[in-house]
Scaffold this motif. Structure first.
Motif, PDB file in Angstrom:
ATOM      1  N   PRO A 181       4.403  -4.156   0.418  1.00  0.00           N
ATOM      2  CA  PRO A 181       3.292  -4.214   1.375  1.00  0.00           C
ATOM      3  C   PRO A 181       3.250  -5.551   2.119  1.00  0.00           C
ATOM      4  O   PRO A 181       3.347  -6.612   1.505  1.00  0.00           O
ATOM      5  CB  PRO A 181       2.056  -4.030   0.489  1.00  0.00           C
ATOM      6  CG  PRO A 181       2.555  -3.296  -0.700  1.00  0.00           C
ATOM      7  CD  PRO A 181       3.957  -3.770  -0.926  1.00  0.00           C
ATOM      8  N   LYS A 182       3.129  -5.465   3.426  1.00  0.00           N
ATOM      9  CA  LYS A 182       3.118  -6.661   4.263  1.00  0.00           C
ATOM     10  C   LYS A 182       1.718  -6.899   4.815  1.00  0.00           C
ATOM     11  O   LYS A 182       1.029  -5.951   5.197  1.00  0.00           O
ATOM     12  CB  LYS A 182       4.112  -6.514   5.419  1.00  0.00           C
ATOM     13  CG  LYS A 182       5.555  -6.447   4.979  1.00  0.00           C
ATOM     14  CD  LYS A 182       6.495  -6.410   6.176  1.00  0.00           C
ATOM     15  CE  LYS A 182       7.947  -6.412   5.732  1.00  0.00           C
ATOM     16  NZ  LYS A 182       8.874  -6.408   6.886  1.00  0.00           N
ATOM     17  N   MET A 662       2.124   5.609   3.826  1.00  0.00           N
ATOM     18  CA  MET A 662       2.176   4.387   3.029  1.00  0.00           C
ATOM     19  C   MET A 662       0.803   4.054   2.454  1.00  0.00           C
ATOM     20  O   MET A 662       0.692   3.601   1.296  1.00  0.00           O
ATOM     21  CB  MET A 662       2.697   3.235   3.890  1.00  0.00           C
ATOM     22  CG  MET A 662       4.138   3.405   4.351  1.00  0.00           C
ATOM     23  SD  MET A 662       4.659   2.186   5.592  1.00  0.00           S
ATOM     24  CE  MET A 662       4.649   0.696   4.608  1.00  0.00           C
ATOM     25  N   ASP A 663      -0.271   4.272   3.225  1.00  0.00           N
ATOM     26  CA  ASP A 663      -1.626   4.034   2.715  1.00  0.00           C
ATOM     27  C   ASP A 663      -1.943   4.938   1.531  1.00  0.00           C
ATOM     28  O   ASP A 663      -2.476   4.490   0.506  1.00  0.00           O
ATOM     29  CB  ASP A 663      -2.648   4.254   3.833  1.00  0.00           C
ATOM     30  CG  ASP A 663      -2.642   3.140   4.861  1.00  0.00           C
ATOM     31  OD1 ASP A 663      -2.260   2.013   4.506  1.00  0.00           O
ATOM     32  OD2 ASP A 663      -3.011   3.402   6.027  1.00  0.00           O
ATOM     33  N   ARG A 664      -1.623   6.205   1.651  1.00  0.00           N
ATOM     34  CA  ARG A 664      -1.916   7.142   0.569  1.00  0.00           C
ATOM     35  C   ARG A 664      -1.091   6.838  -0.676  1.00  0.00           C
ATOM     36  O   ARG A 664      -1.574   6.993  -1.816  1.00  0.00           O
ATOM     37  CB  ARG A 664      -1.648   8.567   1.045  1.00  0.00           C
ATOM     38  CG  ARG A 664      -2.662   9.055   2.090  1.00  0.00           C
ATOM     39  CD  ARG A 664      -2.329  10.438   2.603  1.00  0.00           C
ATOM     40  NE  ARG A 664      -3.342  10.895   3.556  1.00  0.00           N
ATOM     41  CZ  ARG A 664      -3.254  12.027   4.250  1.00  0.00           C
ATOM     42  NH1 ARG A 664      -2.197  12.814   4.101  1.00  0.00           N
ATOM     43  NH2 ARG A 664      -4.220  12.367   5.104  1.00  0.00           N
ATOM     44  N   GLU A 674      -5.286  -5.088  -5.176  1.00  0.00           N
ATOM     45  CA  GLU A 674      -4.413  -6.259  -5.246  1.00  0.00           C
ATOM     46  C   GLU A 674      -4.013  -6.723  -3.851  1.00  0.00           C
ATOM     47  O   GLU A 674      -3.932  -7.929  -3.580  1.00  0.00           O
ATOM     48  CB  GLU A 674      -3.167  -5.918  -6.062  1.00  0.00           C
ATOM     49  CG  GLU A 674      -2.190  -7.089  -6.211  1.00  0.00           C
ATOM     50  CD  GLU A 674      -0.942  -6.690  -6.975  1.00  0.00           C
ATOM     51  OE1 GLU A 674      -0.032  -7.535  -7.066  1.00  0.00           O
ATOM     52  OE2 GLU A 674      -0.887  -5.544  -7.456  1.00  0.00           O
ATOM     53  N   ILE A 675      -3.784  -5.764  -2.948  1.00  0.00           N
ATOM     54  CA  ILE A 675      -3.437  -6.113  -1.568  1.00  0.00           C
ATOM     55  C   ILE A 675      -4.598  -6.826  -0.893  1.00  0.00           C
ATOM     56  O   ILE A 675      -4.408  -7.834  -0.202  1.00  0.00           O
ATOM     57  CB  ILE A 675      -3.034  -4.844  -0.793  1.00  0.00           C
ATOM     58  CG1 ILE A 675      -1.733  -4.266  -1.353  1.00  0.00           C
ATOM     59  CG2 ILE A 675      -2.883  -5.145   0.689  1.00  0.00           C
ATOM     60  CD1 ILE A 675      -1.360  -2.926  -0.772  1.00  0.00           C
ATOM     61  N   TYR A 676      -5.823  -6.338  -1.102  1.00  0.00           N
ATOM     62  CA  TYR A 676      -6.997  -6.968  -0.485  1.00  0.00           C
ATOM     63  C   TYR A 676      -7.170  -8.404  -0.960  1.00  0.00           C
ATOM     64  O   TYR A 676      -7.532  -9.290  -0.169  1.00  0.00           O
ATOM     65  CB  TYR A 676      -8.256  -6.158  -0.806  1.00  0.00           C
ATOM     66  CG  TYR A 676      -8.263  -4.760  -0.236  1.00  0.00           C
ATOM     67  CD1 TYR A 676      -7.471  -4.413   0.849  1.00  0.00           C
ATOM     68  CD2 TYR A 676      -9.061  -3.764  -0.804  1.00  0.00           C
ATOM     69  CE1 TYR A 676      -7.474  -3.126   1.361  1.00  0.00           C
ATOM     70  CE2 TYR A 676      -9.076  -2.472  -0.296  1.00  0.00           C
ATOM     71  CZ  TYR A 676      -8.277  -2.158   0.787  1.00  0.00           C
ATOM     72  OH  TYR A 676      -8.284  -0.887   1.299  1.00  0.00           O
ATOM     73  N   SER A 720       5.352  -9.716  -4.017  1.00  0.00           N
ATOM     74  CA  SER A 720       4.313  -9.576  -3.006  1.00  0.00           C
ATOM     75  C   SER A 720       4.384 -10.714  -2.023  1.00  0.00           C
ATOM     76  O   SER A 720       5.106 -11.680  -2.205  1.00  0.00           O
ATOM     77  CB  SER A 720       2.939  -9.520  -3.664  1.00  0.00           C
ATOM     78  OG  SER A 720       2.690 -10.713  -4.357  1.00  0.00           O
ATOM     79  N   TRP A 721       3.565 -10.612  -0.980  1.00  0.00           N
ATOM     80  CA  TRP A 721       3.633 -11.567   0.126  1.00  0.00           C
ATOM     81  C   TRP A 721       2.506 -12.567   0.039  1.00  0.00           C
ATOM     82  O   TRP A 721       1.850 -12.886   1.018  1.00  0.00           O
ATOM     83  CB  TRP A 721       3.608 -10.843   1.462  1.00  0.00           C
ATOM     84  CG  TRP A 721       2.807  -9.608   1.456  1.00  0.00           C
ATOM     85  CD1 TRP A 721       3.277  -8.339   1.330  1.00  0.00           C
ATOM     86  CD2 TRP A 721       1.394  -9.486   1.554  1.00  0.00           C
ATOM     87  NE1 TRP A 721       2.248  -7.459   1.353  1.00  0.00           N
ATOM     88  CE2 TRP A 721       1.085  -8.125   1.499  1.00  0.00           C
ATOM     89  CE3 TRP A 721       0.352 -10.390   1.691  1.00  0.00           C
ATOM     90  CZ2 TRP A 721      -0.199  -7.641   1.582  1.00  0.00           C
ATOM     91  CZ3 TRP A 721      -0.934  -9.911   1.768  1.00  0.00           C
ATOM     92  CH2 TRP A 721      -1.200  -8.555   1.704  1.00  0.00           C
ATOM     93  N   ALA A 722       2.232 -13.070  -1.137  1.00  0.00           N
ATOM     94  CA  ALA A 722       1.253 -14.149  -1.264  1.00  0.00           C
ATOM     95  C   ALA A 722       1.795 -15.388  -0.605  1.00  0.00           C
ATOM     96  O   ALA A 722       2.964 -15.487  -0.272  1.00  0.00           O
ATOM     97  CB  ALA A 722       0.953 -14.417  -2.740  1.00  0.00           C
TER      98      ALA A 722
END
Length: 730
Positions: A181-182, A662-664, A674-676, A720-722
């Protein structure tokens, strides 16, 4: 120019390439040059094995074998999709010009050579015009060979273009779907936020998106003023506040005394440590945050779903298109922060100013191009400088002046073009670094095609025929006459700007000089500044596309250029793959957006070649060849329009179907929370997390001052993209 002059230029460049390639294979084995020739591996902290025996002083082709064996999957992991697209340009060029070389060697070259009833000299003494279409007499029935070769080359190029466009489009889709996820998928950039005297930009933005995007709006991150001037102002205010602090009065006095009377520069370091040592105190922290919280009329807005972000980025937010301007957000490491604060209404003025500046730069560049063309006309050079007549009459000197010096001088002047165009692109106000480099790539490409091709052709025609501009309507006819005549210059240009430039790219002369200077003269052992090179797409893509343009234009008119181009593309394939593997670091990736530039340039080259051939067939009075060329032009344009409709939208926008899937998928797997949590840290403008406040916005969580003092970064987990470490931020 005769064939001997061309062979002289080829011999010089071949010898130069052999020497530099051999020297590179030796220098890359030396431990002191690891940071120059293995910068990417050093930066990624990978182990490098070097042979310390006597073999490291002997040239070897090991790097060639390694570059040849590297697969596309490895290249994607190392350099991203842009690196694969760049290599695909070279592969496409090798394929299409291999077909062109075979067809032209069988059909075109014999017709050109025996086009006139004349007594031929020995091959080295033959004029290069004998091998071009200029040597074919008017009304010749053999001109169908040129027309057939043009049709075959066009069909081969269009077929290869279609399959390459389709393949790269699929790779781009897989790149979007298959990657983790970007943050850019959940974020948009909002500019031209209207000013409200009663509240700050942050509160205004929160009210707007909470009301009009209530179901998808998650939070936002304001953009603050940055740049060199703003940093100086902040640091000045910072030091002023620290100097007023009672706890540092004695420290400051002792530090200034040490500076003035003892000459100790380290006292500034002591003062700096004391300044940053109180960073966690509440009073100082408030002062510092107030100094840094200078909001711009721009912000990153985060949404709950990818589809919500896509919808918000593509629609007008209000009836006034100059307010609440939305764009898809670039990746965090790709954001060009200093341009986000530029007022949106100012961008159109900047673009007009850059257009005028670019045109002025093109006009100034006419001076060296005219000088270079003067060197190719030996008889006129003798008339302008009579004292050089004796020297220029010597065979070797004349071959050197006409066959080597013009292209070398032009190449040296062209080195100033990419930095200037990069500066122009920066002033235009792009929001991403990849966008700036892509804009500079287009500018450099236009400049190369105009100045290297058109200006050289037109200038050469002016030197031969001063009545060139007597009629604009005769421009196609004049181009048809001038292009075959100037084809010999383009052959030498491929040698000088192609082969020699590849050898210089492999050697990395400037980093090598800096490394030698720092190690053996300055005796520095700090290598922290090494290994930070990114691939110069804005320089190399235009150069390759210029050679593609020259190859198509001269293929059926002067086919002798094709062997030199094939050698260049093959060497470039090995050299650039080696550079991706060892030298250049990938800090941001545009996702293959350079390929549409390649496609458009190739189609333009094909159509221009067909138009020039149509003019030549008209001059040679071949109605049959002219009649078959017109449908070819129409079919090429239709092919181009089909590819634009079929593939180009994928490079501009993401599909709703793909993003919703991708959302689903993330919702079912439970990854959304986690993305939020990672969104805010992903788009942190400043390096230290405590410098990422949100004034006047209640959506951010309050952070513990003790945690802010440590300056620890968010943890990266599961790829992830942290937020990345400071050393990886541009």
């Amino acid at each position: 120019m005769n064939l001997a002059a061309l062979l002289t230029s080829a011999g010089i460049n071949i010898a130069l390439c052999v020497v530099l390639f051999s020297l590179y294979s030796i220098l890359r084995k030396q431990p002191s040059n690891v940071n120059v020739y293995f910068g990417r591996r050093v930066a990624s902290r990978r182990r490098i094995r070097l042979d310390l025996g006597l073999e490291r002083f002997v040239p070897s082709p090991s790097w060639i074998l390694k570059a040849w064996e590297t697969t596309e999957d490895e290249l994607v992991a190392i350099g991203g999709l842009d690196a694969v697209v760049f290599v695909r340009i070279l592969v496409f060029s090798i394929r299409v010009f291999s077909v062109a070389a075979i067809i032209c060697a069988v059909l075109v070259l014999p017709v050109n050579y025996y086009g006139q009833e004349m007594e031929h000299k020995k091959i080295p003494l033959e004029s290069l015009e004998v091998f071009t279409i200029e040597n074919v007499k008017e009304g010749s029935k053999w001109l169908w060979a040129h027309c057939l070769a043009l049709h075959i080359i066009t069909c081969a190029a269009c077929s290869l273009l279609y399959f390459e466009f389709k393949s790269i489009t699929n790779m781009r889709l897989f790149h979007i779907i298959g990657s983790p996820p970007k943050p850019s998928h959940f974020a948009i950039l909002v500019r031209a936020i209207p000013w409200c005297p009663e509240e700050c930009y942050s509160a205004t933005l929160k009210k707007f998106f909470s009301y009009y995007h209530i179901t998808n709006y998650l939070s936002h991150q304001m953009v603050y003023k940055s740049g060199t001037v703003q940093k100086l102002k902040d640091e000045a205010e910072h030091i002023s506040n620290v100097m007023k602090s009672n706890s540092l009065v004695e420290t400051c006095k002792s530090s200034f005394k040490g500076c003035c009377f003892c000459g100790g520069p380290t006292n500034f370091k002591i003062l700096s440590k004391d300044i940053y040592g109180i960073h966690g105190k509440a009073g100082y922290s408030d002062m510092h945050l107030k100094a840094r919280k200078k909001e711009c009329a721009a912000a990153f807005v985060f949404f709950r779903t990818r589809y919500g972000a896509l919808t918000a980025a593509q629609i007008l937010q209000t009836s006034n298109p100059m307010l609440w301007v939305t764009d898809p957000a670039p990746e965090p490491q790709d954001v060009y922060w200093s341009n986000l604060c530029i007022p949106y209404r100012q961008l159109w003025f900047r673009r007009i100013a850059i257009l005028v500046a670019s045109m002025a730069f093109v006009l100034v560049f006419l001076i060296p191009v005219t000088f270079v063309q003067g060197l190719t006309q030996l008889d006129q050079l003798q008339q302008m400088f009579p004292f050089l007549t004796g020297i220029l009459q010597k065979q070797f000197v004349s071959e050197l002046v006409t066959g080597y010096l013009p292209s070398v001088i032009l190449v040296l002047f062209l080195y100033a073009v990419p930095p200037v165009m990069m500066l122009f692109s920066k002033v235009e106000g792009p929001i991403s670094r990849s966008g700036r480099k892509k804009s500079a790539c287009c500018k450099v490409l236009y400049f190369y095609i105009w100045n290297v091709f058109f200006v050289n052709v037109l200038t050469g025609s002016v030197l031969r025929q001063l009545t060139f501009f007597s009629s604009v309507r005769e421009l196609p006819t004049q181009l048809a006459k001038a292009v075959p005549a100037q084809a010999t210059f383009f052959m030498t240009y491929v040698l000088s700007s192609g082969w020699a430039t590849l050898a210089c790219e492999l050697m990395q002369f400037f980093p090598l000089f800096c490394n030698l200077l720092s190690r053996f003269i300055l005796r520095l052992k700090d290598d922290s500044q090494n290994g930070t090179l990114t691939f110069p797409y804005h320089t190399e893509v235009p150069r390759i596309l210029l050679f593609v343009f020259l190859g198509f234009t001269c293929s059926s008119l002067a086919p002798l250029i094709l062997p030199f181009l094939l050698v260049y593309f093959f060497l470039a394939y090995l050299v650039y793959k080696n550079q991706f593997l060892n030298v250049y670091i990938t800090k941001y990736d545009s996702g293959g957006r350079y390929w549409p530039i390649v496609h458009n340039t190739t189609v333009f080259s094909l159509v221009f070649t067909q138009v020039i051939a149509l003019g030549v067939f008209g001059i040679k009075r071949s109605t049959v060849a002219s009649g078959f060329t017109i449908p070819l032009i129409i079919c090429t344009l239709l092919f181009h329009e089909y590819c634009r409709q079929r593939f180009l939208p994928v490079f501009k926008n993401s599909s709703a179907q793909m993003l919703i899937d991708m959302d689903r998928k993330d919702e079912h797997s439970g990854n959304m929370e986690e993305i939020y949590e990672q969104l805010h840290s992903a788009y942190c403008q400043f390096i230290v997390p405590s410098q990422c406040p949100s004034e006047c916005s209640s959506h951010h969580e309050e952070k513990d001052p003790e945690k802010l003092e440590t300056g620890n970064e968010p943890e990266q987990t599961n790829g992830s993209w942290a937020k990345q470490s400071p050393g990886e931020i541009i």
